[in-house]
Design a protein around this motif. Structure first.
Motif, PDB file in Angstrom:
ATOM      1  N   GLU A  45      34.827  -3.737   6.947  1.00 46.82           N
ATOM      2  CA  GLU A  45      35.452  -4.272   8.159  1.00 46.82           C
ATOM      3  C   GLU A  45      35.887  -3.125   9.071  1.00 46.82           C
ATOM      4  O   GLU A  45      36.279  -3.337  10.219  1.00 46.82           O
ATOM      5  CB  GLU A  45      36.636  -5.163   7.774  1.00 46.82           C
ATOM      6  CG  GLU A  45      37.061  -6.109   8.888  1.00 46.82           C
ATOM      7  CD  GLU A  45      37.888  -7.279   8.378  1.00 46.82           C
ATOM      8  OE1 GLU A  45      37.536  -7.854   7.326  1.00 46.82           O
ATOM      9  OE2 GLU A  45      38.888  -7.617   9.029  1.00 46.82           O
ATOM     10  N   HIS A  46      35.791  -1.909   8.532  1.00 41.79           N
ATOM     11  CA  HIS A  46      36.070  -0.728   9.346  1.00 41.79           C
ATOM     12  C   HIS A  46      35.148  -0.692  10.561  1.00 41.79           C
ATOM     13  O   HIS A  46      35.484  -0.061  11.566  1.00 41.79           O
ATOM     14  CB  HIS A  46      35.895   0.537   8.514  1.00 41.79           C
ATOM     15  CG  HIS A  46      36.578   0.473   7.163  1.00 41.79           C
ATOM     16  ND1 HIS A  46      36.186  -0.402   6.167  1.00 41.79           N
ATOM     17  CD2 HIS A  46      37.632   1.160   6.666  1.00 41.79           C
ATOM     18  CE1 HIS A  46      36.972  -0.240   5.106  1.00 41.79           C
ATOM     19  NE2 HIS A  46      37.860   0.693   5.389  1.00 41.79           N
ATOM     20  N   GLN A  88      44.114  -2.500   2.960  1.00 40.99           N
ATOM     21  CA  GLN A  88      44.609  -3.173   4.167  1.00 40.99           C
ATOM     22  C   GLN A  88      44.912  -4.643   3.892  1.00 40.99           C
ATOM     23  O   GLN A  88      45.780  -5.236   4.536  1.00 40.99           O
ATOM     24  CB  GLN A  88      43.580  -3.045   5.293  1.00 40.99           C
ATOM     25  CG  GLN A  88      43.294  -1.606   5.734  1.00 40.99           C
ATOM     26  CD  GLN A  88      42.195  -0.917   4.931  1.00 40.99           C
ATOM     27  OE1 GLN A  88      41.748  -1.420   3.897  1.00 40.99           O
ATOM     28  NE2 GLN A  88      41.761   0.240   5.395  1.00 40.99           N
ATOM     29  N   TRP A  90      36.769  -2.786  13.159  1.00 36.45           N
ATOM     30  CA  TRP A  90      38.024  -2.068  13.483  1.00 36.45           C
ATOM     31  C   TRP A  90      37.721  -0.900  14.418  1.00 36.45           C
ATOM     32  O   TRP A  90      38.469  -0.634  15.366  1.00 36.45           O
ATOM     33  CB  TRP A  90      38.698  -1.540  12.199  1.00 36.45           C
ATOM     34  CG  TRP A  90      39.233  -2.618  11.296  1.00 36.45           C
ATOM     35  CD1 TRP A  90      39.529  -3.904  11.644  1.00 36.45           C
ATOM     36  CD2 TRP A  90      39.518  -2.508   9.889  1.00 36.45           C
ATOM     37  NE1 TRP A  90      39.982  -4.601  10.534  1.00 36.45           N
ATOM     38  CE2 TRP A  90      39.984  -3.772   9.457  1.00 36.45           C
ATOM     39  CE3 TRP A  90      39.423  -1.470   8.964  1.00 36.45           C
ATOM     40  CZ2 TRP A  90      40.351  -4.027   8.128  1.00 36.45           C
ATOM     41  CZ3 TRP A  90      39.793  -1.717   7.635  1.00 36.45           C
ATOM     42  CH2 TRP A  90      40.254  -2.980   7.238  1.00 36.45           C
ATOM     43  N   THR A 107      37.966  -1.452   0.176  1.00 33.87           N
ATOM     44  CA  THR A 107      38.127  -2.546   1.135  1.00 33.87           C
ATOM     45  C   THR A 107      39.358  -3.404   0.874  1.00 33.87           C
ATOM     46  O   THR A 107      39.508  -4.471   1.468  1.00 33.87           O
ATOM     47  CB  THR A 107      36.876  -3.458   1.127  1.00 33.87           C
ATOM     48  OG1 THR A 107      36.693  -3.968  -0.194  1.00 33.87           O
ATOM     49  CG2 THR A 107      35.637  -2.698   1.557  1.00 33.87           C
ATOM     50  N   GLY A 167      34.513  -9.335   4.131  1.00 36.48           N
ATOM     51  CA  GLY A 167      35.265  -8.245   4.752  1.00 36.48           C
ATOM     52  C   GLY A 167      36.708  -8.236   4.268  1.00 36.48           C
ATOM     53  O   GLY A 167      37.127  -9.111   3.501  1.00 36.48           O
ATOM     54  N   THR A 168      37.444  -7.252   4.709  1.00 37.80           N
ATOM     55  CA  THR A 168      38.819  -7.079   4.233  1.00 37.80           C
ATOM     56  C   THR A 168      39.736  -8.232   4.642  1.00 37.80           C
ATOM     57  O   THR A 168      40.607  -8.647   3.875  1.00 37.80           O
ATOM     58  CB  THR A 168      39.371  -5.735   4.741  1.00 37.80           C
ATOM     59  OG1 THR A 168      38.560  -4.695   4.194  1.00 37.80           O
ATOM     60  CG2 THR A 168      40.809  -5.526   4.324  1.00 37.80           C
ATOM     61  N   SER A 169      39.555  -8.776   5.855  1.00 36.70           N
ATOM     62  CA  SER A 169      40.387  -9.920   6.264  1.00 36.70           C
ATOM     63  C   SER A 169      40.170 -11.097   5.329  1.00 36.70           C
ATOM     64  O   SER A 169      41.103 -11.838   5.011  1.00 36.70           O
ATOM     65  CB  SER A 169      40.051 -10.348   7.696  1.00 36.70           C
ATOM     66  OG  SER A 169      40.424  -9.347   8.600  1.00 36.70           O
ATOM     67  N   GLU A 170      38.921 -11.267   4.894  1.00 36.79           N
ATOM     68  CA  GLU A 170      38.640 -12.358   3.967  1.00 36.79           C
ATOM     69  C   GLU A 170      39.138 -12.044   2.553  1.00 36.79           C
ATOM     70  O   GLU A 170      39.512 -12.960   1.812  1.00 36.79           O
ATOM     71  CB  GLU A 170      37.144 -12.678   3.965  1.00 36.79           C
ATOM     72  CG  GLU A 170      36.735 -13.341   5.277  1.00 36.79           C
ATOM     73  CD  GLU A 170      35.341 -13.916   5.254  1.00 36.79           C
ATOM     74  OE1 GLU A 170      35.156 -15.017   5.795  1.00 36.79           O
ATOM     75  OE2 GLU A 170      34.430 -13.266   4.710  1.00 36.79           O
ATOM     76  N   ARG A 174      44.257   0.146   9.116  1.00 33.48           N
ATOM     77  CA  ARG A 174      43.345  -0.668   9.894  1.00 33.48           C
ATOM     78  C   ARG A 174      43.035  -0.051  11.251  1.00 33.48           C
ATOM     79  O   ARG A 174      42.186  -0.547  11.974  1.00 33.48           O
ATOM     80  CB  ARG A 174      43.981  -2.047  10.182  1.00 33.48           C
ATOM     81  CG  ARG A 174      43.724  -3.101   9.147  1.00 33.48           C
ATOM     82  CD  ARG A 174      44.449  -4.386   9.571  1.00 33.48           C
ATOM     83  NE  ARG A 174      44.399  -5.355   8.497  1.00 33.48           N
ATOM     84  CZ  ARG A 174      43.501  -6.340   8.426  1.00 33.48           C
ATOM     85  NH1 ARG A 174      42.614  -6.508   9.378  1.00 33.48           N
ATOM     86  NH2 ARG A 174      43.494  -7.171   7.414  1.00 33.48           N
ATOM     87  N   ASN A 195      38.840 -10.088  14.044  1.00 35.16           N
ATOM     88  CA  ASN A 195      39.442  -8.945  14.714  1.00 35.16           C
ATOM     89  C   ASN A 195      39.390  -9.036  16.232  1.00 35.16           C
ATOM     90  O   ASN A 195      39.415  -8.021  16.922  1.00 35.16           O
ATOM     91  CB  ASN A 195      38.750  -7.663  14.230  1.00 35.16           C
ATOM     92  CG  ASN A 195      39.084  -7.383  12.773  1.00 35.16           C
ATOM     93  OD1 ASN A 195      40.176  -6.906  12.470  1.00 35.16           O
ATOM     94  ND2 ASN A 195      38.180  -7.730  11.878  1.00 35.16           N
ATOM     95  N   TYR A 243      40.228   4.238  14.014  1.00 33.55           N
ATOM     96  CA  TYR A 243      38.811   4.507  13.757  1.00 33.55           C
ATOM     97  C   TYR A 243      37.994   4.740  15.040  1.00 33.55           C
ATOM     98  O   TYR A 243      36.863   5.200  14.974  1.00 33.55           O
ATOM     99  CB  TYR A 243      38.176   3.348  12.964  1.00 33.55           C
ATOM    100  CG  TYR A 243      38.794   3.137  11.605  1.00 33.55           C
ATOM    101  CD1 TYR A 243      38.415   3.923  10.516  1.00 33.55           C
ATOM    102  CD2 TYR A 243      39.764   2.154  11.394  1.00 33.55           C
ATOM    103  CE1 TYR A 243      38.978   3.733   9.261  1.00 33.55           C
ATOM    104  CE2 TYR A 243      40.334   1.960  10.140  1.00 33.55           C
ATOM    105  CZ  TYR A 243      39.936   2.748   9.079  1.00 33.55           C
ATOM    106  OH  TYR A 243      40.498   2.566   7.843  1.00 33.55           O
ATOM    107  N   ASN A 284      33.241 -10.799  10.269  1.00 27.91           N
ATOM    108  CA  ASN A 284      34.327  -9.823  10.389  1.00 27.91           C
ATOM    109  C   ASN A 284      34.786  -9.659  11.842  1.00 27.91           C
ATOM    110  O   ASN A 284      35.962  -9.409  12.100  1.00 27.91           O
ATOM    111  CB  ASN A 284      33.890  -8.460   9.850  1.00 27.91           C
ATOM    112  CG  ASN A 284      33.860  -8.416   8.333  1.00 27.91           C
ATOM    113  OD1 ASN A 284      34.475  -9.249   7.661  1.00 27.91           O
ATOM    114  ND2 ASN A 284      33.143  -7.458   7.780  1.00 27.91           N
TER     115      ASN A 284
END
Lengths: 467, 211
Positions: B93-94, A39, B97, A36, A145-148, B35, B123, B38, B119
């Protein structure tokens, strides 16, 4: 004013409250793994940003790593790329990493506490939902999550809304063989997988304090399976003793000051909670999930449900689909369910105590003929080393188990360890979702001793009757 | 991040509770370090007869006819409705996405799992929480009317049905602000660097063992 444990730790980390009510929360510890984070690091590079405080970060690869044949490296090129990306990102930004081959490498939620990198009163985040594990140390520990992940890397903060606080008190004495895993599954069975949504949960009561730190980590690990933001347990002697002397724990006079502060980390006697649940330890039997959600759980003495007992059409629909996926009929006794594979491991149950307990069950016995594969996968290189020093590996291997290298392994089957279509497991992991342990695989979640017993008998048995 | 203001979109009904993020995007696709890309693998196990692998061309894969996203009437859907506890499980977070890449911009359910909910906002996806009864009504209307569309208005915090029924929903002011304006919240937080540094200094004094 009387405060809950959660409020104390939360209050110590509020940087500012914005006009719109959002809170900027400071993060003390950031655990990073390969799946994670790539990105997030790309995001930093694109915006020409640097990590705010590299000293707060520990990285290790766990999800993708193979548990056999480490000398040949990762053979799956896609997995290898991801692990190499983590190595490269850590090098570029100067982040401490325990790379593959390092004895300290393993599952982040095992490694963090083992190294003394998670301390009482901390805020801890990781791009992994099972970060809740670390709440066992009276820390606020949240999966993000990845943004965080990128946000915390860049700012050392998270933008948060304060959750409500629930206390679940389990009083009484647990029967022999009942573990933190059984408490977790029992609670989820009672409140449901969305029962904790919007809450931070504090666990309290004599049955909780009777658990070892390993047992507490197991319980907090599965708080996310109840939908809660995090789970927490107040500091006591066991917490302090566990941490003392670990590589990254404070020492000398700093330790004394830290310990003094940590001793305050429990809810005040008059603290008010938004919700309270009281449970009795004596009511908790060994738990076995029968379906495709952790809330589909019954005592080992029970059976799969009768569809007519569903509370509404939606639940009936869910049960029908779960029974079909699991290839089980209504009202099937749990002890009549045979398993094909057994997995002891994962961030829920891959600590030394888990292997000691499972080894006591399998010692001098053999894995049943119908069990095609029994895996014991330590949570870290150090857990593996300790287990081997105690001869546990020999006990497992003599019984017919495979003794593997550390990693997430068959919990989510991102590496080669998996169920084949139609295969059924007794697993100490945390999720029994459809296809989780392999396409078409059927997962029954249990404690390590229940998994060990299922390996020996080939089907589920009540560990309380084990002789 | 792309902003979300209002949307009038075709609705696809996914009549399941506890849809987990493993189902939304299975683990094998988490090995990508990007990112994007998917969408073709969204709900891979439910959508296709075979098992997808990263990089696979999905155009000729056999599809499961009974899965809603494969049905002709729901092609081009931008709003997905589901039952309680949508997005539970893994923090990946996929999942958003994949939904975004597929073309879903709004989700409506009686409840969402926390991490997934959060999440989505990062996005450009709006998760709308309505009551179980309201969602139930949307399911029956969607099932009964081919081409059923809803209008979602984030500034007004409303969902409007074709017959003019209006449902109001709650959303945090900060999240709403960021989503409407497509704001990068890291940039916003860094505007408060001074505050963070000041806090960090004090925190280091009171709890030096954390540093």
């Amino acid at each position: 004013m009387a405060k809950t444990l959660f409020e104390k730790v939360w209050g110590d980390h509020v940087v500012t409250v914005n006009d719109d009510g959002s809170i900027l929360l400071y993060i003390d510890r950031h655990l990073v793994h390969e799946v994670t984070s790539p990105q997030a690091f790309d995001g930093l590079r694109l915006a020409d940003r640097k990590p705010w405080r590299v000293g707060s970060i520990l990285a290790t690869a766990d999800h993708n790593v193979p548990t056999t044949g480490l000398e040949s490296g990762i053979t799956d090129p896609v997995s290898r790329t991801q692990v190499e990306a983590l190595d490269e990102n850590c090098r570029e930004f100067g982040i401490t990493e325990f790379p593959m081959g390092d004895i300290r490498q393993g599952i982040l939620h095992v490694v963090g506490p083992e190294q003394g990198l998670v301390l009482p009163g901390m805020t801890v985040v990781c791009g992994d939902s099972h970060t809740s594990t670390h709440g066992a140390f009276a820390a606020i520990a949240m999966g993000i999550g990845t943004s965080e992940v990128e946000h915390v890397l860049a700012t050392q903060c998270l933008i948060q809304k304060k959750p409500k606080v629930m206390r679940i008190t389990v009083d009484g004495e647990l029967a022999e063989g009942i573990t933190g895993k059984d408490i977790a599954l029992y609670i989820i069975g009672r409140i449901g997988t969305a029962g904790g949504t919007g809450y931070a949960i504090e666990f309290a009561g004599s049955a909780i304090t009777s658990l070892s730190m390993e047992g507490r980590m197991t319980l907090c690990n599965m708080t996310i399976e109840a939908g809660a933001r995090c789970g927490m347990i107040g500091v006591d002697d066991k917490t302090v003793t566990y941490i003392k002397g670990r590589p990254f724990a404070p020492t000398g006079s700093l330790w004394d000051k830290a310990e003094q502060a940590w001793r305050e980390l429990h809810s005040d006697p008059d603290a008010k909670f938004d919700k309270e649940i009281h449970l009795q330890a004596e009511d908790i039997a060994p738990q076995v999930t029968w379906g495709t959600s952790p809330e589909m759980v019954v005592p080992v003495t029970g059976s799969t449900p009768s569809l007519d007992d569903a509370r509404d059409e939606i639940q009936r629909e869910g049960w029908t689909r779960a029974l079909a996926y699991m290839e089980l009929k209504e009202n099937t006794a749990i002890v009549d369910i045979a398993v094909d594979k057994v997995f002891i491991g994962a961030c829920t149950n891959a600590r030394i105590e888990d292997f000691r307990a499972a080894a006591r069950i399998v010692k001098g016995r053999k894995v049943a003929g119908n069990v095609k594969l029994a895996l014991a996968v330590p949570g870290s290189g150090l857990v593996k080393q300790q287990a081997e020093a105690e001869g546990l590996d020999i006990i497992f291997k003599d019984a017919g188990f495979e003794w593997r290298e550390p990693g997430c392994s068959m919990c989510l089957a991102m590496n080669a360890d998996r169920l084949e279509p139609g295969e059924r497991s007794a697993s100490t992991s945390n999720r029994n979702f459809e296809n989780r342990q392999g396409v078409g695989g059927r997962t029954h979640l249990v404690s390590p001793v229940m998994a060990a017993a299922a390996a020996i008998t080939g089907h589920f048995v009540d560990i309380r009757d084990w002789r | 991040m792309k902003p979300f203001k209002t949307l009038q979109g075709l609705v696809v009904p996914l009549d399941r509770a506890n849809v987990d993020t493993d189902a939304i995007i299975p683990k094998q696709f988490l090995k990508s370090i990007k990112r994007t890309g998917y969408g073709p693998y969204l709900f891979d196990r439910l959508r296709y007869e075979d098992v997808g692998e990263p990089g696979m061309d999905c155009s000729n894969r056999p599809k499961r006819a009974d899965f809603v996203l494969n049905q002709e009437r729901y092609q081009g859907a931008e709003i997905l409705i589901a039952r309680e506890n949508f997005g539970c499980g893994s923090s990946r977070e996929h999942a958003p996405w994949a939904l975004d890449d597929f073309g879903i911009s709004c989700l409506i359910a009686p409840s969402f799992a926390d991490i997934f909910y959060n999440n989505c906002f990062k996005n450009g996806i709006l998760p709308v929480t309505l009551s179980a009864e309201q969602v139930d009504m949307l399911f029956s209307e969607t099932n009964n009317v081919v081409g059923y569309k809803l209008t979602v208005d984030l500034p007004a915090q409303t969902v409007t049905t074709p017959s003019g029924t209006v449902f109001r929903f709650e959303v945090d002011a900060f999240r709403k602000h960021c989503l409407i304006n497509g704001l990068d919240d890291i940039g916003l937080t860094l505007q408060q660097s001074g505050l963070i540094q000041a806090f960090e200094g004090k925190h280091k004094e009171s709890a030096p063992w954390f540093f």
